[in-house]
Design an enzyme around this catalytic site. Structure first.
Site, PDB file in Angstrom:
ATOM      1  N   LYS A 215       0.821  -1.217   0.000  1.00 16.74           N
ATOM      2  CA  LYS A 215       0.000   0.000   0.000  1.00 16.74           C
ATOM      3  C   LYS A 215       0.853   1.265   0.000  1.00 16.74           C
ATOM      4  CE  LYS A 215      -0.883  -0.225   4.999  1.00 16.74           C
ATOM      5  NZ  LYS A 215      -0.100  -1.487   5.161  1.00 16.74           N
ATOM      6  N   GLU A 240       5.390   6.059   9.306  1.00 21.00           N
ATOM      7  CA  GLU A 240       6.032   4.771   9.560  1.00 21.00           C
ATOM      8  C   GLU A 240       7.497   4.776   9.142  1.00 21.00           C
ATOM      9  OE1 GLU A 240       4.909   0.088   8.944  1.00 21.00           O
ATOM     10  OE2 GLU A 240       4.456   1.462   7.303  1.00 21.00           O
ATOM     11  N   GLN A 357      -4.398   0.181   7.644  1.00 18.75           N
ATOM     12  CA  GLN A 357      -4.225  -1.246   7.890  1.00 18.75           C
ATOM     13  C   GLN A 357      -5.592  -1.915   7.978  1.00 18.75           C
ATOM     14  OE1 GLN A 357      -1.561  -2.875   7.749  1.00 18.75           O
ATOM     15  NE2 GLN A 357       0.148  -2.047   8.929  1.00 18.75           N
ATOM     16  N   GLY A 379     -15.645   1.708  12.009  1.00 16.27           N
ATOM     17  CA  GLY A 379     -16.518   1.757  10.841  1.00 16.27           C
ATOM     18  C   GLY A 379     -16.678   3.158  10.313  1.00 16.27           C
ATOM     19  N   LYS A 418     -15.695   1.195  -2.697  1.00 19.94           N
ATOM     20  CA  LYS A 418     -16.620   2.298  -2.493  1.00 19.94           C
ATOM     21  C   LYS A 418     -16.199   3.457  -3.380  1.00 19.94           C
ATOM     22  CE  LYS A 418     -18.383   5.648   0.891  1.00 19.94           C
ATOM     23  NZ  LYS A 418     -18.306   6.167   2.280  1.00 19.94           N
ATOM     24  N   ARG A 420     -18.038   7.138  -4.010  1.00 14.45           N
ATOM     25  CA  ARG A 420     -19.198   8.000  -3.770  1.00 14.45           C
ATOM     26  C   ARG A 420     -19.686   8.678  -5.052  1.00 14.45           C
ATOM     27  NH1 ARG A 420     -20.378   9.732   1.381  1.00 14.45           N
ATOM     28  NH2 ARG A 420     -18.196   9.668   2.055  1.00 14.45           N
TER      29      ARG A 420
END
Length: 451
Positions: A215, A240, A357, A379, A418, A420
């Site tokens: 990623k 990171e 993650q 969520g 997803k 939008r």
């Protein structure tokens, strides 16, 4: 020197009259100024009314003439017909031609900005005198107000739909006539761009994957694509990795030099040549890197406000951020962070790509492709994001013996779970772990539709 000097708010009567006069003698001049001027930018009430009428007539493609304008003014409550005719005639003769309408409009806009700056300064002074909240919060609020003003966005009042329609109309004209100058941002991967069309201004784009899926490399590939194609500033917050580690990855991807060779220093003469070319190209890009650990969204926003010509923000990664508030529940804290990131994207008017993650959910399933429910900690991430993309590589789950037999360039899937603004789907990509680089497998292949 008198201390009680009366100050007049900045405005230019001549410029306002010249704008309206230009629109009366050449109504199609509206196309030049629709995106920079609204009725509220005028100082005098009469000019606000007249501009609003002319704007409405332009949007309705109605012919502008004195008779229709008089009728519209009467409907707006201006009943003195003789005075209306006299003033409209005066406006029509205020300028010899409409050639300089854009210059007149800029003067009107500049004066309006100065008036709003005075108003904002008064609000900031009132907040400071009231001592309402912590000093840092007041400073942040003050900075936000100035930033919005600098970006020509006034959040104080409602915006009428006719003003927004003018901006949308201008964007549609730009997209149809100059497709390369589209107002959105492309990832640089044709298969993904076919699904997304573009990342919109203010979009929060989430890139989710299990550790080791790539990623960070995927986000860096997009960052360099955008920096090279748009010439805009791309800001990267690396929570990171250090800046040096990140740039090593970018050099490996751009120069196609083995990442192991970069780490070990075992470089061939041809590697040095490719590295020199990649270094020159990357140095010419406006890529800004911040490797502060545990940074908050507020800190990011303060830094980003000072970046000129900002085009994209990349954050690696969400779960390493801090909220800046004392929240004991980690789920609530991550939810607070994701909401602040969405607000930041909207305020800055640029897309924000945020890596995240995933939970261990895929590991326990027979079909290990990630789903929205695998988003780790909250969520709210799914709710706040405009676009959610997952990375999936089948060989990631193969045993060690099988992995050794794989060739260097593997396949990967970008699952757009997803969107939008449009459709979802799965895009097949190439993944070269040796160079930490993703590539488009087939420009002509249509992405698989979402289910």
């Amino acid at each position: 020197m008198e201390l009680d000097m009366i100050r007049k708010l900045p405005f230019s009567l001549e410029a306002e009259q010249s704008v309206l006069g230009s629109l009366l003698i050449k109504p199609d001049s509206f196309e030049k100024i629709a995106a920079i001027l609204t009725a509220e930018d005028f100082y005098t009430e009469e000019h606000k009314v007249i501009f609003g009428i002319l704007q409405r007539m332009f949007m309705q493609s109605r012919t502008v003439d004195t008779v229709i304008l008089m009728d519209e003014l009467a409907k707006e409550g201006k009943k003195d017909e003789a005075a209306n005719i006299q003033y409209v005639t005066q406006l029509a003769t205020a300028v010899p031609s409409a050639a300089n309408v854009l210059d007149y409009a800029k003067i009107v806009r500049d004066k309006a900005v100065l008036r709003r700056l005075i108003s904002v300064a008064e609000e900031i002074a009132d907040m400071s005198y009231a001592e309402s909240g912590e000093a840092s919060a007041i400073v942040d609020a003050a900075e936000q107000k100035i930033f919005e003003l600098a970006q020509n966005r006034d959040s104080k009042e409602f915006r009428h739909i006719k003003d927004i329609l003018g901006n949308v109309y201008q964007e549609l004209v730009l997209k149809s006539e100059h497709k390369a100058e589209s107002t959105g941002t492309r990832t640089g991967f044709s298969g993904i761009d076919k699904v997304l069309v573009q990342m919109g201004r203010g979009d929060l784009v989430l890139v989710g994957a299990r550790p080791g899926m790539g990623k960070t490399s995927f986000a860096m590939n997009i960052a360099t694509n955008v920096a090279k194609s748009t010439k805009k500033a791309v800001c990267i917050f690396s929570l990171e990795m250090s800046g040096e580690q990140l740039v090593n990855r970018m050099l490996s991807s751009e120069a196609l030099v083995d990442s192991y060779s970069l780490r070990s220093g075992e470089l061939k003469p041809e590697d040095w040549e490719r590295l020199a070319d990649a270094t020159s190209e990357l140095a010419g890009c406006e890529i800004l890197i911040d490797d502060t650990s545990g940074i908050t969204a507020t800190d990011m926003k303060a830094k980003l406000r000072r970046v000129r010509n900002l085009g994209l923000v990349v954050i690696d990664y969400l779960q390493l951020m801090q909220s800046g508030r004392n929240i004991e529940n980690r789920v609530q804290e991550v939810g607070d962070i994701s909401r602040n990131l969405k607000i930041m994207a909207k305020d800055l008017g640029v897309p924000i790509i945020c890596c995240a993650q995933l939970s261990r959910g895929p590991e326990s399933r027979t079909v290990k492709k990630p789903m929205l429910s695998d988003l780790r900690d909250s969520g709210a991430i799914e709710q706040d994001a405009d676009i959610v993309m997952f990375l999936y590589r089948e060989e990631y789950y193969k045993d060690a013996e099988g992995a050794k037999d794989n060739i260097a360039v593997n396949t990967a899937e970008v699952i757009i779970a997803k969107n939008r603004h449009g459709s979802t789907g799965t895009v097949e990509m190439g993944w070269n772990g040796q160079f930490t680089k993703f590539r488009t497998v087939d420009d002509d292949r249509e992405p698989a539709p979402g289910t």
